[in-house]
Design a protein around this motif. Structure first.
Motif, PDB file in Angstrom:
ATOM      1  N   GLY A   1      -4.050   8.247   4.917  1.00 29.35           N
ATOM      2  CA  GLY A   1      -4.026   6.845   5.311  1.00 29.35           C
ATOM      3  C   GLY A   1      -4.222   6.651   6.805  1.00 29.35           C
ATOM      4  N   ALA A   2      -4.729   5.484   7.174  1.00 29.21           N
ATOM      5  CA  ALA A   2      -4.995   5.197   8.586  1.00 29.21           C
ATOM      6  C   ALA A   2      -3.700   5.142   9.395  1.00 29.21           C
ATOM      7  N   LEU A   3      -2.688   4.434   8.892  1.00 29.69           N
ATOM      8  CA  LEU A   3      -1.418   4.342   9.607  1.00 29.69           C
ATOM      9  C   LEU A   3      -0.732   5.711   9.701  1.00 29.69           C
TER      10      LEU A   3
ATOM     11  N   ASP B   1       0.829  -1.198   0.000  1.00 31.78           N
ATOM     12  CA  ASP B   1       0.000   0.000   0.000  1.00 31.78           C
ATOM     13  C   ASP B   1       0.869   1.256   0.000  1.00 31.78           C
TER      14      ASP B   1
ATOM     15  N   TYR C   1       0.328   4.090   1.374  1.00 34.96           N
ATOM     16  CA  TYR C   1       0.269   4.905   2.590  1.00 34.96           C
ATOM     17  C   TYR C   1       0.193   4.057   3.855  1.00 34.96           C
ATOM     18  N   ASP C   2      -0.516   2.953   3.793  1.00 39.55           N
ATOM     19  CA  ASP C   2      -0.801   2.181   4.997  1.00 39.55           C
ATOM     20  C   ASP C   2       0.083   0.950   5.148  1.00 39.55           C
TER      21      ASP C   2
END
Length: 327
Positions: A244-246, A149, A151-152
């Motif tokens: 992104g979540a991370l 991914d 971004y994550d």
């Protein structure tokens, strides 16, 4: 190298570990100063020329770490990712280096230069008219290829952070330590990596977003991720629908400030870079200088680091920008 990050939080040590892994595997891109830009900004600017990186952007850093870990584990025959372009090209090159197949999913309007880089590296290029993540999930289900991914993925974030780490360390070695760092923001992976690299060093970090593509700014204000419908922008690499979540977990409590810039400011920064540094960057990279100039207007920073994140730009757009037109 440390074990791959999974459930535990990313930290500064992960960026340092990624930097050790990348030694000899990527271009040690230069830190550049420019008296003319310093005079314009009213402060010292130190610019990191990641447009000179393998694959033409700092995305090569994260892709090299992530794909390298997979290859070392010997459990994958290929990889898949989605991207607006630079991450796809980087993943494709990293996969080729390790003899792995690569499937990259790009939007229909992806910049031809970025599509060409991915294809030249041997990737299977798919275009997604709808949600690219759905296409990635289907490819993963059909092939079993791990998802890298943009971004994550923790290795991607740590790898991206090495560009900021190199700039920070080069500035310290030159006797001009940074007290601010400016990085463009799309999905937030590079910004998260920069924040980790800057931890404990007394450096204020700024994330630059094009107007109308301000998921990070809205998410920071709300305390949770807020998607947006990305506006049209010259900076094609900075228009994901949501941070992104991370990266957001890293950025949420980091003290990062989000800075918005318009296309006129990005185009002006592009011309300054070409004129004074003799470099060709893409608008997404020029956005960092546009943001740095805005930060300099309202701050007292002595030395501001600027990440010029990529250089994959169409020749006809270069001509239009230099003529003062982005239409």
């Amino acid at each position: 190298m440390q074990p791959a990050v999974t459930e535990r939080d990313l930290n500064q040590a992960d960026v340092a570990d990624a930097a050790r892994y990348l030694a000899g595997r990527i271009v040690p891109t230069p830190m550049l100063g420019c008296p003319e830009l310093d005079e314009l900004a009213g402060t010292r600017l130190l610019l990191k020329a990641e447009n000179l990186q393998h694959s033409g952007s700092y995305k090569m850093r994260g892709a090299t770490v992530a794909v390298g870990r997979l290859a070392a584990a010997g459990q994958a025959t290929g990889v898949v990712c989605q991207s607006t372009g630079n991450h796809a090209a980087a993943v494709a090159q990293a996969a080729r280096r390790h003899g792995l197949a690569a499937v990259v999913v790009l939007p229909p309007d992806a910049a031809p230069a970025k599509v060409a880089r991915a294809a030249a590296a041997g990737a299977c290029v798919l275009r997604a008219d709808g949600d690219p993540h759905e296409v990635v999930r289907q490819v993963h289900a059909d092939t079993g290829y791990p998802v890298i991914d943009a971004y994550d993925h923790p290795d991607v974030v740590a790898g991206q952070g090495t560009a900021a780490l190199e700039l920070i360390e080069a500035a310290e070695a030159a006797g001009t330590p940074l007290d601010a760092l400016v990085v463009p923001v799309g999905g937030g992976g590079g910004a998260a990596g920069a924040v980790l690299a800057a931890t404990g060093r007394g450096i204020d970090v700024y994330g630059v977003e094009p107007y109308g593509c301000d998921s990070l700014a809205r998410s920071l204000a709300a305390g949770h991720r807020v998607p947006v419908t990305p506006a049209a922008t010259l900076a094609d690499g900075l228009r994901p629908a949501c941070v992104g979540a991370l990266p957001f977990r890293v950025l949420r409590d980091s003290g990062i400030d989000a800075v918005g810039v318009g296309d006129d400011a990005i185009a002006h920064a592009f011309r300054l870079i070409v004129t004074h540094l003799k470099l060709v960057v893409e608008p997404s990279g020029a956005a960092a200088l546009a943001g740095a100039l805005r930060v300099a207007e309202t701050s007292t920073h002595r030395t501001v680091g600027v990440l010029l994140t990529g250089g994959n730009v169409e020749a006809d757009l270069v001509g239009r920008l230099m003529e003062g037109s982005a239409a």
